[in-house]
Design an enzyme around this catalytic site. Structure first.
Site, PDB file in Angstrom:
ATOM      1  N   GLU A 282      -7.912  -4.368 -17.592  1.00 26.84           N
ATOM      2  CA  GLU A 282      -6.984  -4.556 -16.417  1.00 26.84           C
ATOM      3  C   GLU A 282      -5.470  -4.519 -16.895  1.00 26.84           C
TER       4      GLU A 282
ATOM      5  N   HIS B 271     -19.900 -19.642  25.165  1.00 29.29           N
ATOM      6  CA  HIS B 271     -19.002 -19.872  26.429  1.00 29.29           C
ATOM      7  C   HIS B 271     -18.390 -20.900  26.157  1.00 29.29           C
TER       8      HIS B 271
ATOM      9  N   GLY C 254       1.086   6.442   3.170  1.00 27.85           N
ATOM     10  CA  GLY C 254      -0.307   6.621   2.799  1.00 27.85           C
ATOM     11  C   GLY C 254      -0.135   5.978   1.257  1.00 27.85           C
TER      12      GLY C 254
ATOM     13  N   GLY D   6      -8.059   2.525  -8.536  1.00 32.40           N
ATOM     14  CA  GLY D   6      -7.508   2.541  -7.428  1.00 32.40           C
ATOM     15  C   GLY D   6      -6.440   3.352  -7.023  1.00 32.40           C
TER      16      GLY D   6
ATOM     17  N   GLU E  69       1.615  -3.480  10.015  1.00 30.65           N
ATOM     18  CA  GLU E  69       1.588  -4.923   9.645  1.00 30.65           C
ATOM     19  C   GLU E  69       2.828  -5.501   8.856  1.00 30.65           C
TER      20      GLU E  69
ATOM     21  N   LEU F 108     -10.166   1.042   1.560  1.00 30.35           N
ATOM     22  CA  LEU F 108     -10.196  -0.358   2.083  1.00 30.35           C
ATOM     23  C   LEU F 108     -11.169  -1.159   0.839  1.00 30.35           C
TER      24      LEU F 108
ATOM     25  N   CYS G 298      -5.219  -5.168  -4.110  1.00 26.45           N
ATOM     26  CA  CYS G 298      -5.460  -6.055  -2.933  1.00 26.45           C
ATOM     27  C   CYS G 298      -4.924  -7.562  -3.137  1.00 26.45           C
TER      28      CYS G 298
ATOM     29  N   ILE H 289       0.039  -0.237   7.043  1.00 24.98           N
ATOM     30  CA  ILE H 289       1.083  -0.974   6.382  1.00 24.98           C
ATOM     31  C   ILE H 289       2.231  -1.018   7.286  1.00 24.98           C
TER      32      ILE H 289
ATOM     33  N   GLY I 243      -6.152  -6.710  -8.647  1.00 21.99           N
ATOM     34  CA  GLY I 243      -6.177  -5.427  -8.125  1.00 21.99           C
ATOM     35  C   GLY I 243      -4.970  -5.302  -7.199  1.00 21.99           C
TER      36      GLY I 243
HETATM   37  P1  FAD Z   1      -7.293  -1.378  -6.650  1.00 21.48           P
HETATM   38  O1  FAD Z   1      -7.315  -2.815  -6.025  1.00 21.48           O
HETATM   39  O2  FAD Z   1      -5.999  -0.655  -6.504  1.00 21.48           O
HETATM   40  O3  FAD Z   1      -7.574  -2.054  -8.174  1.00 21.48           O
HETATM   41  C1  FAD Z   1      -7.149  -1.096  -9.132  1.00 21.48           C
HETATM   42  C2  FAD Z   1      -6.749  -1.886 -10.426  1.00 21.48           C
HETATM   43  O4  FAD Z   1      -6.880  -0.757 -11.608  1.00 21.48           O
HETATM   44  C3  FAD Z   1      -5.368  -2.189 -10.321  1.00 21.48           C
HETATM   45  O5  FAD Z   1      -5.262  -3.529 -10.714  1.00 21.48           O
HETATM   46  C4  FAD Z   1      -4.710  -1.389 -11.520  1.00 21.48           C
HETATM   47  O6  FAD Z   1      -3.531  -2.090 -12.328  1.00 21.48           O
HETATM   48  C5  FAD Z   1      -5.744  -0.903 -12.290  1.00 21.48           C
HETATM   49  N1  FAD Z   1      -5.580   0.209 -13.327  1.00 21.48           N
HETATM   50  C6  FAD Z   1      -5.155   1.410 -13.002  1.00 21.48           C
HETATM   51  N2  FAD Z   1      -5.173   2.235 -13.911  1.00 21.48           N
HETATM   52  C7  FAD Z   1      -5.442   1.436 -15.018  1.00 21.48           C
HETATM   53  C8  FAD Z   1      -5.946   1.787 -16.231  1.00 21.48           C
HETATM   54  N3  FAD Z   1      -5.602   3.124 -16.903  1.00 21.48           N
HETATM   55  N4  FAD Z   1      -6.229   0.769 -17.243  1.00 21.48           N
HETATM   56  C9  FAD Z   1      -6.413  -0.600 -16.680  1.00 21.48           C
HETATM   57  N5  FAD Z   1      -6.147  -0.887 -15.492  1.00 21.48           N
HETATM   58  C10 FAD Z   1      -5.780   0.257 -14.783  1.00 21.48           C
HETATM   59  N6  FAD Z   1      -7.666  -3.243   2.285  1.00 21.48           N
HETATM   60  C11 FAD Z   1      -8.416  -3.974   3.042  1.00 21.48           C
HETATM   61  O7  FAD Z   1      -9.584  -3.802   3.208  1.00 21.48           O
HETATM   62  N7  FAD Z   1      -8.068  -4.833   3.882  1.00 21.48           N
HETATM   63  C12 FAD Z   1      -6.633  -5.345   3.779  1.00 21.48           C
HETATM   64  O8  FAD Z   1      -6.217  -6.147   4.742  1.00 21.48           O
HETATM   65  C13 FAD Z   1      -5.914  -4.394   3.191  1.00 21.48           C
HETATM   66  N8  FAD Z   1      -4.405  -4.586   3.151  1.00 21.48           N
HETATM   67  C14 FAD Z   1      -3.450  -4.202   2.332  1.00 21.48           C
HETATM   68  C15 FAD Z   1      -2.198  -4.325   2.213  1.00 21.48           C
HETATM   69  C16 FAD Z   1      -1.625  -3.582   1.683  1.00 21.48           C
HETATM   70  C17 FAD Z   1      -0.020  -3.854   1.473  1.00 21.48           C
HETATM   71  C18 FAD Z   1      -1.829  -2.667   0.734  1.00 21.48           C
HETATM   72  C19 FAD Z   1      -0.877  -1.896  -0.480  1.00 21.48           C
HETATM   73  C20 FAD Z   1      -3.242  -2.197   0.670  1.00 21.48           C
HETATM   74  C21 FAD Z   1      -3.904  -2.937   1.476  1.00 21.48           C
HETATM   75  N9  FAD Z   1      -5.622  -2.574   1.521  1.00 21.48           N
HETATM   76  C22 FAD Z   1      -6.137  -3.437   2.295  1.00 21.48           C
HETATM   77  C23 FAD Z   1      -6.124  -1.825   0.718  1.00 21.48           C
HETATM   78  C24 FAD Z   1      -6.787  -2.238  -0.774  1.00 21.48           C
HETATM   79  O9  FAD Z   1      -5.689  -2.935  -1.254  1.00 21.48           O
HETATM   80  C25 FAD Z   1      -7.564  -1.311  -1.654  1.00 21.48           C
HETATM   81  O10 FAD Z   1      -8.280  -0.516  -0.618  1.00 21.48           O
HETATM   82  C26 FAD Z   1      -8.251  -1.794  -2.598  1.00 21.48           C
HETATM   83  O11 FAD Z   1      -7.180  -2.746  -3.268  1.00 21.48           O
HETATM   84  C27 FAD Z   1      -8.776  -0.832  -3.393  1.00 21.48           C
HETATM   85  O12 FAD Z   1      -9.712  -1.421  -4.476  1.00 21.48           O
HETATM   86  P2  FAD Z   1      -9.856  -0.666  -5.899  1.00 21.48           P
HETATM   87  O13 FAD Z   1     -10.421  -1.687  -6.698  1.00 21.48           O
HETATM   88  O14 FAD Z   1     -10.565   0.764  -5.690  1.00 21.48           O
HETATM   89  O15 FAD Z   1      -8.540  -0.502  -6.508  1.00 21.48           O
HETATM   90  P1  NAI Z   2      -1.758   5.011   6.491  1.00 20.81           P
HETATM   91  O1  NAI Z   2      -2.494   6.251   6.274  1.00 20.81           O
HETATM   92  O2  NAI Z   2      -2.465   4.115   7.235  1.00 20.81           O
HETATM   93  O3  NAI Z   2      -0.609   5.670   7.486  1.00 20.81           O
HETATM   94  C1  NAI Z   2       0.454   6.479   7.111  1.00 20.81           C
HETATM   95  C2  NAI Z   2       1.128   6.725   8.274  1.00 20.81           C
HETATM   96  O4  NAI Z   2       2.221   7.608   7.996  1.00 20.81           O
HETATM   97  C3  NAI Z   2       0.189   7.959   9.259  1.00 20.81           C
HETATM   98  O5  NAI Z   2       0.421   7.389  10.500  1.00 20.81           O
HETATM   99  C4  NAI Z   2       1.056   9.220   9.081  1.00 20.81           C
HETATM  100  O6  NAI Z   2       0.765   9.976  10.083  1.00 20.81           O
HETATM  101  C5  NAI Z   2       2.522   8.901   8.655  1.00 20.81           C
HETATM  102  N1  NAI Z   2       3.060   9.837   7.981  1.00 20.81           N
HETATM  103  C6  NAI Z   2       2.841  10.491   7.047  1.00 20.81           C
HETATM  104  N2  NAI Z   2       3.809  11.155   6.465  1.00 20.81           N
HETATM  105  C7  NAI Z   2       4.873  10.980   7.116  1.00 20.81           C
HETATM  106  C8  NAI Z   2       6.170  11.264   7.443  1.00 20.81           C
HETATM  107  N3  NAI Z   2       6.470  12.180   6.160  1.00 20.81           N
HETATM  108  N4  NAI Z   2       6.962  10.955   8.216  1.00 20.81           N
HETATM  109  C9  NAI Z   2       6.605  10.084   9.063  1.00 20.81           C
HETATM  110  N5  NAI Z   2       5.486   9.418   9.112  1.00 20.81           N
HETATM  111  C10 NAI Z   2       4.380  10.183   8.030  1.00 20.81           C
HETATM  112  O7  NAI Z   2      -1.063   4.633   5.257  1.00 20.81           O
HETATM  113  P2  NAI Z   2      -0.243   3.153   5.001  1.00 20.81           P
HETATM  114  O8  NAI Z   2      -0.091   2.388   6.102  1.00 20.81           O
HETATM  115  O9  NAI Z   2       0.687   3.546   3.772  1.00 20.81           O
HETATM  116  O10 NAI Z   2      -1.593   2.516   4.272  1.00 20.81           O
HETATM  117  C11 NAI Z   2      -2.155   2.907   3.016  1.00 20.81           C
HETATM  118  C12 NAI Z   2      -3.475   2.638   2.839  1.00 20.81           C
HETATM  119  O11 NAI Z   2      -3.602   1.253   2.626  1.00 20.81           O
HETATM  120  C13 NAI Z   2      -4.297   2.876   3.999  1.00 20.81           C
HETATM  121  O12 NAI Z   2      -5.232   4.003   3.781  1.00 20.81           O
HETATM  122  C14 NAI Z   2      -5.125   1.671   4.433  1.00 20.81           C
HETATM  123  O13 NAI Z   2      -6.483   1.913   4.396  1.00 20.81           O
HETATM  124  C15 NAI Z   2      -4.671   0.766   3.415  1.00 20.81           C
HETATM  125  N6  NAI Z   2      -4.181  -0.608   4.055  1.00 20.81           N
HETATM  126  C16 NAI Z   2      -5.377  -1.314   4.560  1.00 20.81           C
HETATM  127  C17 NAI Z   2      -4.767  -2.384   5.354  1.00 20.81           C
HETATM  128  C18 NAI Z   2      -6.128  -2.951   6.218  1.00 20.81           C
HETATM  129  O14 NAI Z   2      -7.081  -2.866   6.068  1.00 20.81           O
HETATM  130  N7  NAI Z   2      -5.749  -4.176   7.034  1.00 20.81           N
HETATM  131  C19 NAI Z   2      -3.654  -2.838   5.472  1.00 20.81           C
HETATM  132  C20 NAI Z   2      -2.772  -2.079   4.835  1.00 20.81           C
HETATM  133  C21 NAI Z   2      -3.173  -0.915   4.027  1.00 20.81           C
END
Ligand code: FAD
Ligand code: NAI
Length: 472
Positions: free
Chosen positions: A35, A450, A277, A146, A189, A325, A44, A186, A42
């Site tokens: 990592e 209930h 995104g 990720g 939220e 996710l 998350c 995002i 990560g």
């Molecule tokens: P990551 O969690 O991205 O982990 C990948 C790791 O690999 C990172 O720590 C990175 O540093 C490491 N890495 C990358 N390249 C290298 C390399 N070459 N060598 C060593 N290490 C490396 N999902 C949900 O289900 N629920 C939520 O509520 C939610 N909220 C979110 C809120 C925000 C603001 C964001 C940005 C995302 C959110 N997500 C949520 C999405 C979630 O974070 C991701 O789907 C999840 O972390 C993906 O897991 P992963 O293990 O694939 O990758």
């Molecule tokens: P997202 O894919 O959820 O939303 C991006 C939004 O931006 C879409 O509605 C899209 O139509 C819009 N968009 C794209 N290009 C645009 C432009 N040029 N101008 C205006 N709008 C535009 O992506 P987001 O919110 O950045 O989240 C990224 C990922 O992180 C998601 O895929 C989500 O799965 C994950 N995530 C999950 C959470 C959860 O499970 N609660 C919380 C936060 C993130």
């Protein structure tokens, strides 16, 4: 230095990678995890799910204390917000959670390397961290690197005023105004966090509604709730630029955009959050050295066993196709490892829930109405509004509904979509229903406590079965 070969090397310690490493160790493999961040967990745990939920909880408490106590007869006087303390608590939650993963790695005898991994060849990785460079080799390698924020070419992020979620979870002042580009998960939220603290939040979304990949009715209802919170919206609007300008002594960002009909839109704000995104992250891996191929969207290309075109190299999570996710990444981690050792595990992608942690919460699993229409499926709808729920009235949480979509001929539940109090937790029942292919009637005849919010699921199921909901 060259280390002894491992059975499995996992690159990336997010919810995909660290869970896969644990499963590998449980199944008797000698496992290493690499990592590059100083802390495990990560995106998350460090900058995603966990910190954003910590802030959502704090801001919801503040909002309730400021606006929701009077009705209960609770007098607080003026409630004030210490954002620095809110951020410190969030940091503490993150540290405690990431330390937990460190503990789990030790407990499972998993060797941790801190550094960036890049392929030397298909079985060897070079790990560098500024202090030292090591070579690590393994019979099998799992890519779980990720994703990263997708940049918007017309809006250059400076990390100060024009920011991504990474910075939005760490602001040290409450903005007076915030423009959110992208009304996805995002955007709503983190927009909610600041709107609850008093920030004027304006969402600019390219498509016609919020959270557009979910069932359309959810987005519409969420929009009404967020409007009550003070959100403003520009839908069908494309951002054309953003510039930091001095207005008096203050720096503001001027965002320019254009509606589909060509009308110019201009909004000034203290901060701009770009949340359009995320995209798969493979930048540091030097995949060419191993010969691993990407698909047309830059994701690591895999087969149904999570194998890349190089059979000993696997990939899971945000870096491959599918929803981005945490729980999807973790499930893939487990299933990938079990397939590696010859087991026959099961993962039903249809049963992966999606949750948006706004208030009311949004949660869904299975097909949306739009997907069923597109597929030409004959379906029926059962719906129950929270305003008809005694439990929801007791807690002043009457916005939203539960909607169950079931096959018209067989009554099998095909999709469950809800917006309302504690939907994030309630969706678990719907996941069980989909996984076990329950009919709407199965859920409708099961006793539900209930008073509880879950009664709305039973009522929606009854409504879908024979239009026989009891309380509407
Ligand atoms: P990551 O969690 O991205 O982990 C990948 C790791 O690999 C990172 O720590 C990175 O540093 C490491 N890495 C990358 N390249 C290298 C390399 N070459 N060598 C060593 N290490 C490396 N999902 C949900 O289900 N629920 C939520 O509520 C939610 N909220 C979110 C809120 C925000 C603001 C964001 C940005 C995302 C959110 N997500 C949520 C999405 C979630 O974070 C991701 O789907 C999840 O972390 C993906 O897991 P992963 O293990 O694939 O990758
Ligand atoms: P997202 O894919 O959820 O939303 C991006 C939004 O931006 C879409 O509605 C899209 O139509 C819009 N968009 C794209 N290009 C645009 C432009 N040029 N101008 C205006 N709008 C535009 O992506 P987001 O919110 O950045 O989240 C990224 C990922 O992180 C998601 O895929 C989500 O799965 C994950 N995530 C999950 C959470 C959860 O499970 N609660 C919380 C936060 C993130």
């Amino acid at each position: 230095m060259t280390n002894k070969p491992f059975d499995l090397i996992v690159i990336g310690a997010g919810p995909g990678g660290y869970v896969a490493a644990i499963r590998g160790a449980q199944l008797g493999m000698k496992v290493a995890i690499i990592e590059k961040r100083p802390a495990l967990g990560g995106t998350c745990l460090n900058v995603g799910c966990i910190p954003s939920k910590a802030l959502l909880d704090s801001s919801e408490h503040f909002h309730k204390a400021s606006h929701g106590f009077d009705v209960h007869g609770i007098k607080t006087g003026k409630v004030t917000m210490d954002i620095k303390q809110m951020m410190r608590r969030k940091d503490d939650v993150v540290i405690a959670t990431t330390k937990g993963i460190e503990f789990l790695m030790k407990k499972n005898n998993i060797t941790t390397f801190t550094g960036t991994a890049s392929f030397k060849d298909a079985t060897t990785l070079i790990v560098t961290n500024g202090k030292k460079t090591e070579e690590v080799s393994g019979a099998k390698i799992l890519i779980a690197t990720g994703s990263e924020v997708t940049p918007l070419p017309t809006v250059k992020q400076d990390g100060k005023r024009i920011i991504s979620s990474d910075e939005a979870i760490a602001l040290t002042e409450i903005p007076k105004s915030l423009v959110v580009i992208g009304g996805g998960v995002i955007g709503v939220e983190l927009g909610s966090v600041y709107a609850r603290l008093g920030t004027e939040v304006t969402v600019i979304e390219f498509l016609d509604g919020l959270i557009p990949t979910m069932d359309k009715e959810l987005g519409k209802t969420l929009q009404r709730s967020l409007k009550k919170l003070g959100f403003k919206f520009h839908f069908g609007t494309k951002v054309t630029g953003a510039k930091v300008v001095k207005k008096g002594k203050k720096e503001v960002v001027t965002v320019t955009a254009e509606t589909k009909k060509g009308k110019a839109v201009e909004v000034d704000a203290d901060y701009v959050l770009v949340s359009i995104g995320r995209r798969p992250y493979t930048k540091d891996l030097n995949l060419e050295a191993a010969g691993v191929k990407l698909d047309e969207r830059g994701r690591v290309d895999i087969n149904e066993s999570f194998q890349t075109n190089i059979p000993s190299i696997y990939a899971i999570g945000d870096v491959v196709k599918g929803a981005m996710l945490a729980h999807k990444a973790s499930e893939e981690g487990v299933v990938c490892i079990e397939k590696m050792v010859g087991q026959k595990p099961h993962l039903n992608y249809k049963a992966i829930p999606g949750v948006v942690y706004t208030w009311p919460e949004v949660a869904a699993v299975g097909d949306t109405e739009e997907q069923l229409k597109d597929a030409g499926t004959d379906y029926k709808v059962g719906k129950f509004p929270f305003k008809a729920s005694g439990r929801a009235r007791a807690s002043e949480d009457t916005d939203g509904f539960v909607k169950i979509l079931a096959d018209k001929a067989t009554d099998e539940i095909l999709g469950v979509h809800m917006i309302g109090p504690r939907a994030a937790d309630m969706i678990g029942e719907a996941v069980v229903a989909l996984e076990y292919r329950a009919s709407a009637e199965d859920i409708g005849i099961m006793p539900h406590a209930h008073p509880s919010f879950t009664e709305a699921i039973k009522e929606a199921a009854l409504a879908a079965t024979e239009d026989r909901a009891l309380h509407i």
